[in-house]
Each structure stands twice: as C-alpha cells, then as structure tokens.
Design an enzyme around this catalytic site. Structure first.
Site, short mmCIF file in Angstrom:
data_model
loop_
_atom_site.label_atom_id
_atom_site.label_comp_id
_atom_site.label_asym_id
_atom_site.label_seq_id
_atom_site.Cartn_x
_atom_site.Cartn_y
_atom_site.Cartn_z
N HIS A 101 -2.64 6.49 4.62
CA HIS A 101 -1.19 6.56 4.87
C HIS A 101 -0.66 7.90 4.36
CE1 HIS A 101 -1.35 2.45 5.92
NE2 HIS A 101 -0.69 1.89 4.93
N CYS A 147 0.81 -1.23 0.00
CA CYS A 147 0.00 0.00 0.00
C CYS A 147 0.85 1.28 0.00
CB CYS A 147 -0.95 0.00 1.20
SG CYS A 147 -0.23 -0.59 2.72
P1 NAP Z 1 -7.78 -8.74 7.63
O1 NAP Z 1 -8.74 -7.63 7.83
O2 NAP Z 1 -7.16 -9.37 8.83
O3 NAP Z 1 -8.53 -9.89 6.78
C1 NAP Z 1 -7.92 -11.14 6.52
C2 NAP Z 1 -8.80 -11.95 5.58
O4 NAP Z 1 -8.13 -13.18 5.29
C3 NAP Z 1 -10.16 -12.34 6.20
O5 NAP Z 1 -11.13 -12.43 5.20
C4 NAP Z 1 -9.85 -13.73 6.74
O6 NAP Z 1 -11.00 -14.56 6.87
C5 NAP Z 1 -8.97 -14.27 5.65
N1 NAP Z 1 -8.17 -15.40 6.16
C6 NAP Z 1 -7.29 -15.37 7.19
N2 NAP Z 1 -6.82 -16.63 7.40
C7 NAP Z 1 -7.42 -17.43 6.48
C8 NAP Z 1 -7.35 -18.84 6.18
N3 NAP Z 1 -6.56 -19.67 6.88
N4 NAP Z 1 -8.11 -19.31 5.17
C9 NAP Z 1 -8.92 -18.49 4.47
N5 NAP Z 1 -9.04 -17.17 4.70
C10 NAP Z 1 -8.28 -16.64 5.69
O7 NAP Z 1 -6.56 -8.31 6.71
P2 NAP Z 1 -6.51 -7.24 5.50
O8 NAP Z 1 -6.00 -5.95 5.97
O9 NAP Z 1 -7.79 -7.31 4.76
O10 NAP Z 1 -5.31 -7.82 4.61
C11 NAP Z 1 -5.47 -8.95 3.79
C12 NAP Z 1 -4.27 -9.08 2.86
O11 NAP Z 1 -4.14 -7.91 2.07
C13 NAP Z 1 -2.92 -9.26 3.57
O12 NAP Z 1 -2.13 -10.13 2.81
C14 NAP Z 1 -2.34 -7.87 3.57
O13 NAP Z 1 -0.94 -7.88 3.61
C15 NAP Z 1 -2.84 -7.36 2.23
N6 NAP Z 1 -2.89 -5.90 2.15
C16 NAP Z 1 -3.50 -5.16 3.10
C17 NAP Z 1 -3.54 -3.77 2.97
C18 NAP Z 1 -4.18 -2.90 3.99
O14 NAP Z 1 -4.02 -1.66 3.88
N7 NAP Z 1 -4.92 -3.44 4.96
C19 NAP Z 1 -2.97 -3.16 1.88
C20 NAP Z 1 -2.37 -3.93 0.91
C21 NAP Z 1 -2.35 -5.29 1.07
P3 NAP Z 1 -11.76 -14.74 8.30
O15 NAP Z 1 -12.61 -13.49 8.46
O16 NAP Z 1 -12.58 -15.96 8.06
O17 NAP Z 1 -10.72 -14.88 9.34
#
Ligand code: NAP
Length: 341
Positions: free
Chosen positions: A245, A133
């Site tokens: 950010h 990001c």
């Molecule tokens: P988050 O809010 O913690 O959400 C995580 C997601 O992954 C939830 O849908 C969760 O499902 C799912 N998940 C976790 N463990 C799993 C498993 N074992 N099997 C299947 N699904 C699973 O995190 P987020 O911020 O959305 O980030 C998600 C990804 O995007 C990460 O790789 C992060 O690095 C990337 N990212 C995030 C941002 C940001 O600004 N937040 C920016 C760029 C990239 P449950 O609800 O069922 O647990």
C-alpha cells in the site's frame, strides 16, 4: 531453565494473511510448542507446512482452542466476533486482524513501534486488535513526527494493493489483466468494477457521511493508537498493484518541522526506512517494499500552502507489516513482558 514454548493457533491459516503469519512465525523463530492451523470446512484435510513439517488444517470451532496460549485470527470479522471470546475463555490470548474488536474500549489496538504499552490491557477481554493495514504503516511514520511537533491535522490519500482484499482479489487482478491483454471481456466478481488498468475510489462500503468504512477506520483508529485527538480525513483508493500500500500524507503540526529535521527524526525511527533522494529518482515504491517488514518513507517536503505543514509518501507491505508481522510482533512482546513463561 528451559525456554518456554508456546502453543499457537492460526484461525484463517489458508488465507493471504494466514499464510504470511506462518512465514513470519518461521522467519522470526517464534518459540512454538504446538501449532494449529484452522480454517473453514472447505479446507478440512488440506495440509500446510510449518518449518518443513506437514500440519493438517482443522475446523475453526469453539473447541479448537483447548491448550492454546496464543490465537492469531485472520478469518474475517464475523469469525473473530464469534470465536475470539471462546478462545479467550479457553485461556488463549487472541491477536485479531479483523476490524471486529478494534474500537472496543476494552481491547487494546496496537502497533508495537507506537503504543506497545497498550498491550497490558489485553487482560480485560483476552483480545488484542491489530489495526487496519493502511493505518499501521501510517502511524509508524507519524509517531516520531508527532512526538516532536504534535500533529493537529492529517490528510491521507491511499493507493492500496488488491492483496488487502485477500486471495480472491489477487486472483481477480491476475485473471482480468490476462483477459484484457488478450482482448477478451472481463468480469468483476470481487470488486464493484474492473480493477485491471483502473483505480477504484471505494474500499469497503459507504457510510451515511459519504466516507467508506475503510476511510473511517483510518480516522478512528489513528486517534486510538496515537492517543491524541488528531483530526484526520481520508480518501482510500484501490489500485491495480498486487502487494504494497502507498499513501500520500499531509500533516499540520503545532511546531514547525523542517525537511532536515524530518530526515533526522525518521532516519532512526523504529520500523521506518528513509528512502528519499529525489535527485537520483529514489523514493518509496511498492515493488521495493513488498516482502519487507519496514515502512518506507520519502518524498518529504514542506507543505507550502500552510505555516506548519509537511508532506510525505509512505509505502509498506500490507500483508506483512500491515497484518502478519504486526501481529507476530505483538505476540513477541506478549510472551516477553506479559505471559508467564
Ligand atoms: P483471505 O485470503 O480471503 O482468507 C480468509 C481466511 O479466512 C481463509 O483462511 C478462510 O478459510 C478463512 N475463513 C473464511 N470463512 C471462514 C469460516 N466460515 N470459518 C473458518 N474460516 C473461514 O483473506 P485475508 O486477506 O487473509 O484476510 C483475513 C482477515 O484479515 C480479514 O478479516 C481481513 O480484514 C484482515 N486483514 C487483511 C489484511 C490484508 O492486507 N489482506 C490486512 C489486515 C487485516 P478457507 O480457505 O477455508 O476459506
């Protein structure tokens, strides 16, 4: 001829980025046939909505991608490593938000305003990576300056919102802030230290060179996306902001860029919004960028400590342009220019 509709799966649909992907697809009226929401066992049976219609969350597993054209992944790096190859084998093109595939030479790393041509490389593995990001918003602002004056060196310091860590971190800042205001003790669960009323100069874990993984992502991803050997050094800091950010950028260029030239270059640059009128106290802030898809650029001034230097302040919504919007923009180019309708 009827317009082709595409079957789309979102892996991690229940998370902060996944939720935003659903909204982005709705807002941008992506031509969807079937939509599938995938997450962990914890979410099985949960019902989310797409355009007002209920959609049950299903388990992310190897068979989940049959009949899917495009798979948007935001379920963490481990899941992307495990499931992108099987999604690709099923015929889906994966657009991955995690860091798992970003530096793979056979996987394009794409910011549509900067290197849309790289999308064509998706055929090698069936995967396209969405950058970090902090990197996305930075390269959107740097691209027009680099095209004009060639950036040689870049010093970036970030002020990153807790939503960058996902939904648990958003809750942690909310709960800790409430506890502190009520004079109660706080517990740090997501971060190594308290985030409320604090700044943490650590995002992700430390590497042997003393930089964090987040800092090295900014260093390495910038070179890959800009297709140029820019020397980058980064300090990434988590701050108690929910969404958006902010980044301080100091660039050194081969050719001089005056402030007036920078204004001209950034005013009409794709994806940028110039917000710079310091006499009136106008500059980019997370409270204005949150909920927006553009990268806000301001505080533009010459760096008087070197010959060809420019300083900028860049802000964007990390969940939208930093993740969901960028991924959906890639999908839009993919269906327009690459996939057969
Ligand atoms: P988050 O809010 O913690 O959400 C995580 C997601 O992954 C939830 O849908 C969760 O499902 C799912 N998940 C976790 N463990 C799993 C498993 N074992 N099997 C299947 N699904 C699973 O995190 P987020 O911020 O959305 O980030 C998600 C990804 O995007 C990460 O790789 C992060 O690095 C990337 N990212 C995030 C941002 C940001 O600004 N937040 C920016 C760029 C990239 P449950 O609800 O069922 O647990």
């Amino acid at each position: 001829m009827a317009k082709k509709l595409w079957n789309v799966a979102i892996a991690g649909a229940t998370g902060a980025v996944g939720n935003q992907m659903i909204e982005c697809l709705e807002e941008r009226n992506f031509p969807i046939g079937k939509i599938k929401f995938l997450a962990s066992e914890r979410s099985i049976g949960k019902v989310l909505e797409y355009k007002g219609k209920p959609v049950q969350v299903e388990l992310l597993d190897h068979d989940a991608f049959e009949g899917i054209d495009i798979a948007l992944f935001s379920a963490g790096g481990g899941r992307s490593l495990e499931f992108c190859p099987s999604a690709a084998r099923s015929g889906a093109v994966c657009i991955d938000n995690s860091s798992a595939w970003r530096m793979d030479p056979d996987v394009p790393l794409v910011v549509p305003e900067v290197n849309p041509h790289a999308i064509a490389g998706y055929t090698k593995k069936g995967i396209i990576a969405n950058p970090n990001c902090s990197t996305i918003q930075m390269v959107v602002a740097l691209k027009p300056l680099h095209d004009y004056a060639t950036i040689k060196r870049l010093v970036v310091s970030t002020y990153q919102a807790v939503s960058g860590t996902g939904k648990k971190a958003i809750d942690e800042l909310r709960v800790q802030t409430g506890e502190m205001l009520n004079g109660r003790p706080v517990e740090a669960k997501v971060y190594p230290h308290r985030i409320a009323f604090n700044c943490l100069p650590q995002i992700d874990s430390f590497e042997p060179n003393g930089y964090t993984k987040e800092e090295m992502k900014m260093v390495n991803e910038t070179v890959k996306i800009m297709e140029s050997p820019i020397r980058v050094t980064a300090t990434t800091v988590r701050v108690p902001v929910f969404f958006g950010h902010s980044e301080s950028l100091n660039i050194e260029t081969e050719k001089k860029i005056t402030v007036a030239k920078a204004f001209e270059l950034l005013k009409n640059a794709p994806g940028c919004k110039l917000v710079d009128d310091v006499a009136k106290g106008v500059y980019p802030m997370p409270i204005d960028a949150a909920g927006q898809d553009l990268t806000f650029v301001g505080r533009i001034r010459e760096d008087e400590s070197i010959d060809n230097g420019l300083n900028l302040w860049v802000v964007a919504d990390n969940i939208r342009k930093g993740a969901a919007t960028n991924a959906v923009q890639i999908a839009e180019i993919l269906i327009r220019d690459h996939l057969k309708g």
